[in-house]
Scaffold this active site. Sequence first.
Site, PDB file in Angstrom:
ATOM      1  N   LYS A 134       0.860  -1.180   0.000  1.00  0.00           N
ATOM      2  CA  LYS A 134       0.000   0.000   0.000  1.00  0.00           C
ATOM      3  C   LYS A 134       0.900   1.235   0.000  1.00  0.00           C
ATOM      4  CE  LYS A 134      -3.910  -2.029   2.511  1.00  0.00           C
ATOM      5  NZ  LYS A 134      -4.814  -1.866   3.677  1.00  0.00           N
ATOM      6  N   HIS A 137       1.664   6.957   2.660  1.00  0.00           N
ATOM      7  CA  HIS A 137       1.022   8.252   2.465  1.00  0.00           C
ATOM      8  C   HIS A 137       1.131   9.138   3.707  1.00  0.00           C
ATOM      9  CE1 HIS A 137      -2.414   6.864   4.824  1.00  0.00           C
ATOM     10  NE2 HIS A 137      -2.537   5.813   4.032  1.00  0.00           N
ATOM     11  N   HIS A 140       0.668   8.200   7.392  1.00  0.00           N
ATOM     12  CA  HIS A 140       1.694   7.511   8.173  1.00  0.00           C
ATOM     13  C   HIS A 140       2.704   8.483   8.788  1.00  0.00           C
ATOM     14  CE1 HIS A 140       0.558   4.235   5.195  1.00  0.00           C
ATOM     15  NE2 HIS A 140       0.311   3.682   6.369  1.00  0.00           N
TER      16      HIS A 140
END
Length: 575
Positions: A134, A137, A140
């Site tokens: 994933k 982004h 985080h």
Amino acid sequence: MQKNSYLDYKRIIAQLVSGVLAETNIDAEMIYGLLEYPPNQELGDLALPCFQLSKVLKKAPPLIAAQLQTQIDPAPYFAEVQTAGAYLNFRLAPEPLITNVLGKILECGSSYGAQNLGDGEKIVIDYSAPNIAKPFHVGHLSSTVIGNVLYNIFNFLGFISVGINYLGDWGTQFGKLITAYKKWGSEAEVKQGLIKELTRLYVKFHTEAEADPTLDEEAREWFRKIENGDEEALKLWKWFKEISLEEFQRVYDILGISFDSMAGESFYNDKIKAVVDELKEKNLLEESDGASIVDLELYGMPPCLILKKDGSSLYATRDIAAALYRKKTYQFSKALYVTGMAQSLHFQQWFKVVELMGYDWAKDLVHVPFGLVNLKGEKLSTRTGRVVLLEDLLTTAIQKTLEIIEEKNPDLPQKAQIAQDVGVGAVVFGALSVNRIKDVTFSWEEALNFDGETGPYLQYTHARACSILRKADFQGETGVNFEPEKLNEPAALKVVKTLYLFPERIIAAATEYEPSIICRYLIDLAQDFNWFYHECQVLVADQDLSRARLVLVSAVKTLLATGLGLLGIKAPEQM
């Protein structure tokens, strides 16, 4: 590291007051806890509210304050002790304060504020933890930078920090990704698009699964193959993981963050059976609709799900296995989990399960929550593709900084490196400067705003201090003789009083797991210093006055650099 002996005015006041009240059961620790900083410095530098003392002494608070005032000798540390209603106010004597604080900073340098409070105890900090396959982004960012600050602070205070990046490298999302890859992807497209192509496939799976629910069962079947060691499934899982780790590492390199362990969820797969067996042996495991749970109704919580109907593990199972492993491996005195506030119940549940298993160290497990990051009120979501990549944010910030440098100071040496330090500093400080439990609405404008109370403002103030010291060829070495009375002027004294607070603020940030305390402190210091710079010319004909002011400039430079370093932000010497 030895514990540094900092002048502690609260401790001095506590001993003075408890000495006067020696025949009561009011001790120095109680007094210490009551002391506060007045909202208006015209009242004094420290204040003792006497309301709680009245409960013990059976006297009105203003009377207690008045009686204490007559019995306390302010010399040598205090210029005066006065009352204001129920408050006993202390004003610091300038010269002892200036001599001690500046002398100590010259002596200790970048270790000023460091203490041996931890005495080598280990603190495990679980932070960042992006999900494999994933995108990394902006959602985080908070966990990554908050955890890094806590890691730095606890090391600074004499603990041994152990930073763990508990990668999300296990779970049904990998079944979804493999399903999507087999149906709509190709090896060439993944090699070209890397994490962005994996994200496209993940989003497409969820879009298609809304119309075709059979895809979810197909995904579960692929994940079961991973769990059972199927060669093709494991090969794809490892490939997707390698792609993700390369991207993650690029971001960590830009941020200057590293970890002591990158053991993700998959590392604990072979340790889960022992947890389940122990829960069974201790009669904690119950069956509910085919699943295995620990009933927590007595504690006001929903049951903690340990195994699904098909026997597969869940987050809580793996978290318990990880905690048991970390306690055995590191013998930590505390374990911190830096994750979003939305996971608070999850941590309460499995912390309680560890306690019910009979482990008294369950009390040392601490969830450090932070608020959500959203896009204009909507939650970030990989499933829908609503994300801002962290690498894109950082590179945009660096590019914007470089453009500003090219416009304002094109001949600046090492401008590419300084642009990175300042651009990254802007993003990191922006994430840390708000109280960590507050939700944040992400906007490019705010993230890249270098004006006002920002990281670049602190870095510029540090560079200004460095410039002054370079012009004077002042090294700030230990043993510099200066006359403290030369700094007994409002602007300089205000800076010294703020410098004095540094060790206390670092301890407060550690105690409350709150990096924004350091951010606020550094802004206050920079603002006080810039007022001093405006009011007091440093390089003057009077050499004694100039030397004293240079010592002050050097002290500010030192603490700005130390504080920024604790935040994981570089302190350029030129901008």
